[in-house]
Design a protein around this motif. Structure first.
Motif, mmCIF file in Angstrom:
data_model
loop_
_atom_site.group_PDB
_atom_site.id
_atom_site.type_symbol
_atom_site.label_atom_id
_atom_site.label_comp_id
_atom_site.label_asym_id
_atom_site.label_seq_id
_atom_site.Cartn_x
_atom_site.Cartn_y
_atom_site.Cartn_z
ATOM 1 N N ASP A 398 -4.639 8.848 -5.130
ATOM 2 C CA ASP A 398 -5.672 7.893 -5.522
ATOM 3 C C ASP A 398 -5.100 6.485 -5.511
ATOM 4 O O ASP A 398 -4.191 6.157 -6.277
ATOM 5 N N THR A 399 -5.625 5.627 -4.649
ATOM 6 C CA THR A 399 -5.182 4.228 -4.573
ATOM 7 C C THR A 399 -6.253 3.271 -5.110
ATOM 8 O O THR A 399 -6.183 2.065 -4.865
ATOM 9 N N SER A 400 -7.189 3.818 -5.868
ATOM 10 C CA SER A 400 -8.288 2.968 -6.355
ATOM 11 C C SER A 400 -7.852 2.052 -7.483
ATOM 12 O O SER A 400 -8.478 1.036 -7.742
#
Length: 400
Positions: A398-400
């Motif tokens: 997850d790079t959010s």
């Protein structure tokens, strides 16, 4: 506390000039011994380093899979201990032992800490390396030539003259705080192992992980060390949020080959146990079969994948042997020393995959090679990985 064998202090050393104790009479109370019995201790070069053989080592024990018998045998070979009755016949002159290898760590203040690349054959764009040089001493390490930029040798200097970026966590926090920063996976310990032995005391990798954990930032780690288990308390909750993945490199399942190929990394069986430990903690684990060395580690390819899958690995990758710059002559010297019967055959196969050269740096082929043998290797890996249910695409974090 630092290893006394490495910083030159001699505790409990025998003094030959001190007079022997007089024999006490029967009426005198018994006197305690002046010093504890001398005992050879674990340490690189202890066999040849006579004056330091009995120095007290105050470091905490660390389980890297090698037992005392393994270490003693390794050092006896490395030290070249000899004398009367040794090899060469009775009374033969002993060859001078090589000097003891002492690891020296220089503290370095990094100006910046994140490195960026646009290589199409690397599954990440940002990396962070807490150290320069690596004490593991893997003879095939592609990062060895980077020491030449420091006017040091890619050989022994790369293994013993190390640089620790002590402000890495501070620089990372500054980089993540910039308004222009955009979150993407950070690969930790790519050029040199982030969990090499000096990390036990330096703890720079730990500090970096604490920043990433605090910022909910995705990270991928790759190592040959079981020391990564120390940081499960940070990695497990990050993995639960799809923010962490670990890769364990296994080159061979043969401990004898590993002892000379990767002399101060954990044993193959210990690395498999590390995969199991991380996996049971909920951390997705990849196995990196690297490097694949023709006729040396190549026969283990399928067995490594099977053992890693059984231990809990879910991702898999492989890389064919790379020999850039000074790595080529160093590796060939290793081949001649340990596999003289097949050294020429190995190098012929390497050159066959590299267009007749020791190495080809082209992005499209440097990790896999070209030619019939490289195609066969690719087929073997993919068939085994698919049969075992491995994933081998980019990590899903997850790079959010």
């Amino acid at each position: 506390m630092k290893d006394n064998a490495r910083n030159g202090r001699h505790i409990g050393q025998y003094d030959p000039d001190r007079p022997a104790d007089d024999v006490p009479d029967d009426s005198a109370p018994p006197r305690p011994p002046l010093r504890p019995p001398l005992r050879a201790l674990k340490g690189r070069g202890a066999v040849s380093n006579l004056q330091g053989r009995f120095e007290r080592d105050t470091r905490e024990p660390f389980d890297d899979g090698w037992g005392p018998a393994d270490i003693g045998e390794h050092e006896a070979i490395a030290g070249g201990e000899g004398g009367e009755g040794g090899e060469g016949g009775e009374g033969a002159a002993a060859e001078p032992a090589p000097p003891k290898l002492i690891t020296r760590v220089t503290q370095e203040q990094a100006r910046s800490i994140l490195s960026r690349n646009s290589s199409p054959d690397i599954p990440f764009g940002v990396s962070l390396n807490p150290y320069r040089g690596c004490e593991h001493g893997c003879i095939y390490c592609f990062a060895r030539p980077t020491h030449a930029y420091l006017d040091l040798s890619p050989g022994l200097d790369f293994e013993t003259q190390l640089y620790a970026k002590t402000n890495a966590a501070e620089r990372l926090r500054e980089a993540l705080s910039l308004p222009s920063y955009r979150c993407e996976l950070i690969a930790l310990g790519v050029n040199t192992d982030a969990y090499q032995p000096i990390e036990r005391t330096q703890r720079i990798t730990r500090q970096v992980l604490e920043v990433l954990h605090e910022c909910h930032h995705p990270v991928a780690l790759i190592t040959k060390s079981s020391l990564i288990e120390r940081d499960i308390d940070l990695l497990a909750p990050m993995a639960a949020r799809r923010l962490a993945v670990a890769a364990i490199t296994i080159t061979t399942l043969d401990a004898g080959i590993a002892r000379t190929l990767e002399p101060r990394a954990a044993t193959p069986s210990r690395r498999l146990r590390t995969i199991r430990t991380l996996s049971e903690a909920g951390i997705p684990v990849a196995v990196s079969v690297a490097p694949v060395i023709p006729f040396i580690t190549e026969p283990d390819l399928e067995r490594i994948l099977e053992a890693a899958r059984e231990a809990g690995a879910v991702y898999a990758n492989y890389i064919v042997l790379r020999l850039p710059w000074e790595v080529a002559p160093l590796f060939q010297q290793w081949l001649e020393a340990h596999f003289p019967d097949r050294a020429e055959r190995v190098m012929n196969r390497v050159r066959e995959m590299r267009g007749g050269k020791d190495y080809d740096s082209d992005f499209s082929t440097r990790m896999r090679g070209t030619g019939v043998w490289a195609d066969l290797m690719r087929q073997r890996f993919h068939k085994a990985a698919e049969r075992l249910g491995f994933r081998y695409h980019r990590f899903d974090l997850d790079t959010s």
